[in-house]
Design an enzyme around this catalytic site. Structure first.
Site, PDB file in Angstrom:
ATOM      1  N   HIS A   1      -8.633  -6.226   4.014  1.00 22.78           N
ATOM      2  CA  HIS A   1      -8.303  -5.442   5.194  1.00 22.78           C
ATOM      3  C   HIS A   1      -9.628  -5.087   5.830  1.00 22.78           C
ATOM      4  O   HIS A   1     -10.372  -4.253   5.304  1.00 22.78           O
ATOM      5  CB  HIS A   1      -7.522  -4.171   4.826  1.00 22.78           C
ATOM      6  CG  HIS A   1      -6.052  -4.391   4.797  1.00 22.78           C
ATOM      7  ND1 HIS A   1      -5.143  -3.374   4.653  1.00 22.78           N
ATOM      8  CD2 HIS A   1      -5.321  -5.532   4.931  1.00 22.78           C
ATOM      9  CE1 HIS A   1      -3.919  -3.875   4.691  1.00 22.78           C
ATOM     10  NE2 HIS A   1      -4.002  -5.180   4.848  1.00 22.78           N
TER      11      HIS A   1
ATOM     12  N   LYS B   1      -7.265   2.250  -3.195  1.00 22.31           N
ATOM     13  CA  LYS B   1      -7.917   3.226  -2.329  1.00 22.31           C
ATOM     14  C   LYS B   1      -8.567   4.307  -3.184  1.00 22.31           C
ATOM     15  O   LYS B   1      -8.040   4.672  -4.232  1.00 22.31           O
ATOM     16  CB  LYS B   1      -6.844   3.838  -1.407  1.00 22.31           C
ATOM     17  CG  LYS B   1      -7.377   4.691  -0.287  1.00 22.31           C
ATOM     18  CD  LYS B   1      -6.298   4.882   0.784  1.00 22.31           C
ATOM     19  CE  LYS B   1      -6.861   5.700   1.932  1.00 22.31           C
ATOM     20  NZ  LYS B   1      -6.003   5.717   3.106  1.00 22.31           N
TER      21      LYS B   1
ATOM     22  N   ASP C   1     -13.910   8.934   7.436  1.00 21.40           N
ATOM     23  CA  ASP C   1     -12.678   8.370   7.984  1.00 21.40           C
ATOM     24  C   ASP C   1     -12.773   6.849   8.059  1.00 21.40           C
ATOM     25  O   ASP C   1     -13.857   6.285   8.109  1.00 21.40           O
ATOM     26  CB  ASP C   1     -12.431   8.955   9.379  1.00 21.40           C
ATOM     27  CG  ASP C   1     -11.011   8.688   9.848  1.00 21.40           C
ATOM     28  OD1 ASP C   1     -10.135   8.445   8.989  1.00 21.40           O
ATOM     29  OD2 ASP C   1     -10.780   8.716  11.065  1.00 21.40           O
TER      30      ASP C   1
ATOM     31  N   ASP D   1      -7.281  -4.139   9.838  1.00 16.03           N
ATOM     32  CA  ASP D   1      -6.527  -2.903   9.622  1.00 16.03           C
ATOM     33  C   ASP D   1      -7.262  -1.725  10.238  1.00 16.03           C
ATOM     34  O   ASP D   1      -8.130  -1.126   9.616  1.00 16.03           O
ATOM     35  CB  ASP D   1      -6.307  -2.668   8.114  1.00 16.03           C
ATOM     36  CG  ASP D   1      -5.459  -1.427   7.867  1.00 16.03           C
ATOM     37  OD1 ASP D   1      -4.883  -0.896   8.834  1.00 16.03           O
ATOM     38  OD2 ASP D   1      -5.367  -0.980   6.703  1.00 16.03           O
TER      39      ASP D   1
ATOM     40  N   ASP E   1      -9.728  -3.107   1.126  1.00 10.22           N
ATOM     41  CA  ASP E   1      -9.858  -2.548   2.473  1.00 10.22           C
ATOM     42  C   ASP E   1     -11.210  -1.856   2.498  1.00 10.22           C
ATOM     43  O   ASP E   1     -11.448  -0.939   1.705  1.00 10.22           O
ATOM     44  CB  ASP E   1      -8.696  -1.566   2.710  1.00 10.22           C
ATOM     45  CG  ASP E   1      -8.719  -0.909   4.083  1.00 10.22           C
ATOM     46  OD1 ASP E   1      -9.796  -0.451   4.498  1.00 10.22           O
ATOM     47  OD2 ASP E   1      -7.662  -0.816   4.719  1.00 10.22           O
TER      48      ASP E   1
ATOM     49  N   GLU F   1      -2.902  -3.014  -2.723  1.00 12.49           N
ATOM     50  CA  GLU F   1      -4.088  -2.439  -2.056  1.00 12.49           C
ATOM     51  C   GLU F   1      -4.531  -1.112  -2.663  1.00 12.49           C
ATOM     52  O   GLU F   1      -3.786  -0.137  -2.676  1.00 12.49           O
ATOM     53  CB  GLU F   1      -3.766  -2.249  -0.562  1.00 12.49           C
ATOM     54  CG  GLU F   1      -4.918  -1.675   0.243  1.00 12.49           C
ATOM     55  CD  GLU F   1      -4.604  -1.595   1.739  1.00 12.49           C
ATOM     56  OE1 GLU F   1      -3.473  -1.939   2.145  1.00 12.49           O
ATOM     57  OE2 GLU F   1      -5.497  -1.176   2.499  1.00 12.49           O
TER      58      GLU F   1
ATOM     59  N   ASP G   1     -10.565   3.100   9.567  1.00 16.74           N
ATOM     60  CA  ASP G   1      -9.668   2.597  10.596  1.00 16.74           C
ATOM     61  C   ASP G   1     -10.197   2.659  12.021  1.00 16.74           C
ATOM     62  O   ASP G   1      -9.438   2.811  12.971  1.00 16.74           O
ATOM     63  CB  ASP G   1      -8.297   3.299  10.513  1.00 16.74           C
ATOM     64  CG  ASP G   1      -7.710   3.175   9.114  1.00 16.74           C
ATOM     65  OD1 ASP G   1      -7.688   2.045   8.611  1.00 16.74           O
ATOM     66  OD2 ASP G   1      -7.307   4.184   8.535  1.00 16.74           O
TER      67      ASP G   1
ATOM     68  N   HIS H   1     -11.752   1.894   2.175  1.00 19.89           N
ATOM     69  CA  HIS H   1     -11.134   2.571   1.040  1.00 19.89           C
ATOM     70  C   HIS H   1     -12.058   2.858  -0.127  1.00 19.89           C
ATOM     71  O   HIS H   1     -11.611   3.084  -1.236  1.00 19.89           O
ATOM     72  CB  HIS H   1      -9.950   1.747   0.525  1.00 19.89           C
ATOM     73  CG  HIS H   1      -8.752   1.812   1.414  1.00 19.89           C
ATOM     74  ND1 HIS H   1      -7.519   1.337   1.052  1.00 19.89           N
ATOM     75  CD2 HIS H   1      -8.602   2.320   2.656  1.00 19.89           C
ATOM     76  CE1 HIS H   1      -6.655   1.535   2.033  1.00 19.89           C
ATOM     77  NE2 HIS H   1      -7.298   2.123   3.018  1.00 19.89           N
TER      78      HIS H   1
ATOM     79  N   TRP I   1       0.866  -1.180   0.000  1.00 20.39           N
ATOM     80  CA  TRP I   1       0.000   0.000   0.000  1.00 20.39           C
ATOM     81  C   TRP I   1       0.900   1.227   0.000  1.00 20.39           C
ATOM     82  O   TRP I   1       1.862   1.302   0.781  1.00 20.39           O
ATOM     83  CB  TRP I   1      -0.924   0.061   1.229  1.00 20.39           C
ATOM     84  CG  TRP I   1      -1.654   1.366   1.222  1.00 20.39           C
ATOM     85  CD1 TRP I   1      -2.710   1.701   0.425  1.00 20.39           C
ATOM     86  CD2 TRP I   1      -1.319   2.553   1.963  1.00 20.39           C
ATOM     87  NE1 TRP I   1      -3.055   3.019   0.638  1.00 20.39           N
ATOM     88  CE2 TRP I   1      -2.224   3.572   1.571  1.00 20.39           C
ATOM     89  CE3 TRP I   1      -0.337   2.861   2.915  1.00 20.39           C
ATOM     90  CZ2 TRP I   1      -2.184   4.857   2.094  1.00 20.39           C
ATOM     91  CZ3 TRP I   1      -0.289   4.147   3.436  1.00 20.39           C
ATOM     92  CH2 TRP I   1      -1.220   5.138   3.026  1.00 20.39           C
TER      93      TRP I   1
HETATM   94  C1  RNT Z   1      -3.859   2.765   4.475  1.00 19.67           C
HETATM   95  C2  RNT Z   1      -3.965   1.309   4.193  1.00 19.67           C
HETATM   96  C3  RNT Z   1      -2.864   0.447   4.741  1.00 19.67           C
HETATM   97  C4  RNT Z   1      -2.422   0.837   6.132  1.00 19.67           C
HETATM   98  C5  RNT Z   1      -1.463  -0.126   6.771  1.00 19.67           C
HETATM   99  C6  RNT Z   1      -0.817   0.442   7.990  1.00 19.67           C
HETATM  100  O1  RNT Z   1      -4.914   3.467   4.004  1.00 19.67           O
HETATM  101  O2  RNT Z   1      -5.207   0.836   4.636  1.00 19.67           O
HETATM  102  O3  RNT Z   1      -3.226  -0.880   4.666  1.00 19.67           O
HETATM  103  O4  RNT Z   1      -3.490   1.052   6.976  1.00 19.67           O
HETATM  104  O5  RNT Z   1      -0.555  -0.570   5.847  1.00 19.67           O
HETATM  105 ZN    ZN Z   2      -5.514  -1.258   4.597  1.00 15.80          ZN
END
Ligand code: RNT
Ligand code: ZN
Length: 421
Positions: free
Chosen positions: A289, A231, A297, A329, A262, A229, A299, A265, A188
């Site tokens: 992820h 986004k 936001d 993640d 993810d 990955e 995470d 994303h 990523w």
């Molecule tokens: C960031 C990605 C990535 C990170 C990690 C720490 O937007 O999701 O995967 O969160 O690599």
């Molecule tokens: Zn990620």
């Protein structure tokens, strides 16, 4: 919770599911096949161990909160992960980032890292009998400060990141070899632009070139699996992300890589669950992820929400547990970090169990015969079936805390260990 109560509740649940043609014992056996890769970065807010004064940053890696007890050394981080794993049923893996190497107080830049800096991690994992997954760290570094790494127009920087990522794949392959289970290496990068760019194309040409260089070295599939990955946008890369979904999906299909989805994303109305059966038509495997987006936001700590349910339902319905690698993640520094791991992992497991306890064949018959009212009614009904009792029993037979008993364990660890850091 008392053993007899858990067993009684399970027997009752087993009967209820059996009446719908679902075998709960079989579901638990399948749940054992789901290995979740625990992201090391929840323990220390994505800090890593390069230097004591490491600067965090780049492309949306922003951790908020300052709850006490953050892991400040490798020993502390390992202790935390061991604690977490001891409170989870089933078997997990560890997902490591390159900045977590065992550098022994030496300043090793990213283009200099070697297997030896990760050997103590491999030995540790070997002792625990777990696999490791790995990630290049293309952020939190002066050469990433202008927002570009593998797609940088600055050839010195681009080469630096290519070298770093090549080394990471080599290290990951060695991890897979030594531990006897392939390491998934995920790429990523934060590359993108806050404001309207005019040369998107050049950056995508450069990213493709860098990936071709990175992947020019092949490693046996039993040692290493490569994932990339995508986004849509990040904080600071709102106008354009070089590694978009189209970019990486195209690259993954053409070059037989894993796409990393993810679920933080994408646009909030998009569902990663809906993407799984599409990607699986064209790719052997995918990496997830698992995270929780809140408004713009991402995470946040994973919880048992609709999004996670659709993801696990689709994996199970596609009979693709062995084709979908699952990693967590998220990074939340506002609550007990060990607790954050446990909530997220347990919720993800619960979602898998929920999906495994679905009468899918019955639902398909409804669907195929136009009985959409019956389909929706059954889907709603499943939400109140006693899957919690089945999960409790799973914890019991795995000798880990049942129900909310893990909360007390976390509190104890906080008093005895975390609060003394
Ligand atoms: C960031 C990605 C990535 C990170 C990690 C720490 O937007 O999701 O995967 O969160 O690599
Ligand atoms: Zn990620």
């Amino acid at each position: 919770m008392k053993k007899e109560v858990i067993e009684k509740a399970y027997a009752f649940a087993k009967e209820q599911y059996a009446a719908m043609g679902i075998d709960t014992d079989h579901a638990l056996k399948q749940l054992d096949q789901v290995q979740i890769s625990l992201h090391c970065w929840q323990a220390d807010d994505v800090g890593g161990f390069e230097t004591p004064d490491a600067v965090l940053g780049g492309g949306g890696i922003q951790v908020t909160g300052n709850y006490p007890g953050k892991a400040k050394t490798i020993a502390q981080l390992r202790a935390d992960i061991e604690k977490v794993m001891s409170l989870l049923p089933g078997k997990q893996r560890l997902n490591l980032h390159a900045i977590y190497g065992d550098f022994k107080n030496e300043r090793i830049d990213r283009d200099q890292i070697e297997v030896k800096h990760f050997q103590s991690w491999i030995d540790w994992a070997g002792k625990l009998g777990i696999g490791i997954d790995f990630n290049c760290t293309c952020f939190s570094h002066p050469y990433a400060n202008d927002g570009f790494t593998l797609s940088s127009k600055n050839e010195k920087y681009r080469k630096f990141w290519v070298e770093h990522t090549k080394r990471c794949r080599k290290i990951a392959a060695e991890m897979g070899k030594q531990l006897g289970t392939p390491a998934v290496h995920n790429i990523w990068i934060p590359d993108g632009s806050k404001d309207v760019p005019v040369d998107r194309n050049a950056h995508r040409i450069l990213l493709k070139k860098s990936l071709d260089e990175i992947f020019s070295i092949e490693y046996p599939k039993e040692y290493l699996k490569d994932a990339i990955e995508c986004k849509l946008f990040g904080i600071g890369s709102e106008a354009m992300v070089v590694g978009s979904h189209e970019f990486y999906l195209g690259y993954a299909i053409k070059n037989n890589k894993l796409i990393t989805l993810d679920n933080g994303h994408f646009h909030p109305t998009e569902q990663v669950g809906d993407k799984i059966s599409s990607c699986l038509q064209f790719l052997d495997e995918i990496l997830l992820h698992v995270t929780r987006g809140v408004r713009w936001d991402s995470d946040h700590v994973v919880i048992f929400n609709d999004e996670i349910q659709l993801i696990t339902q689709e994996i199970v319905r596609c009979k693709a547990i062995n084709r979908v690698k699952v990693g967590l993640d998220y990074f939340d520094a506002s609550i007990n970090r060990i607790g954050a791991y446990l909530i997220g992992t347990r919720s993800a497991q619960l979602a898998f169990l929920f999906a495994l306890l679905e009468p899918t064949e019955k639902l398909k018959v409804f669907e195929e015969t136009g009985k959409n009212f019956e389909r929706l009614a059954m889907l709603e009904l499943m939400k109140t079936k006693p899957f919690g009792a089945v999960y409790d029993y799973y914890c019991l037979i795995n000798n880990v805390p049942v129900n909310d008993d893990y909360v007390a364990e976390v509190a104890k660890y906080e008093t005895e260990v975390l609060s003394k850091r």
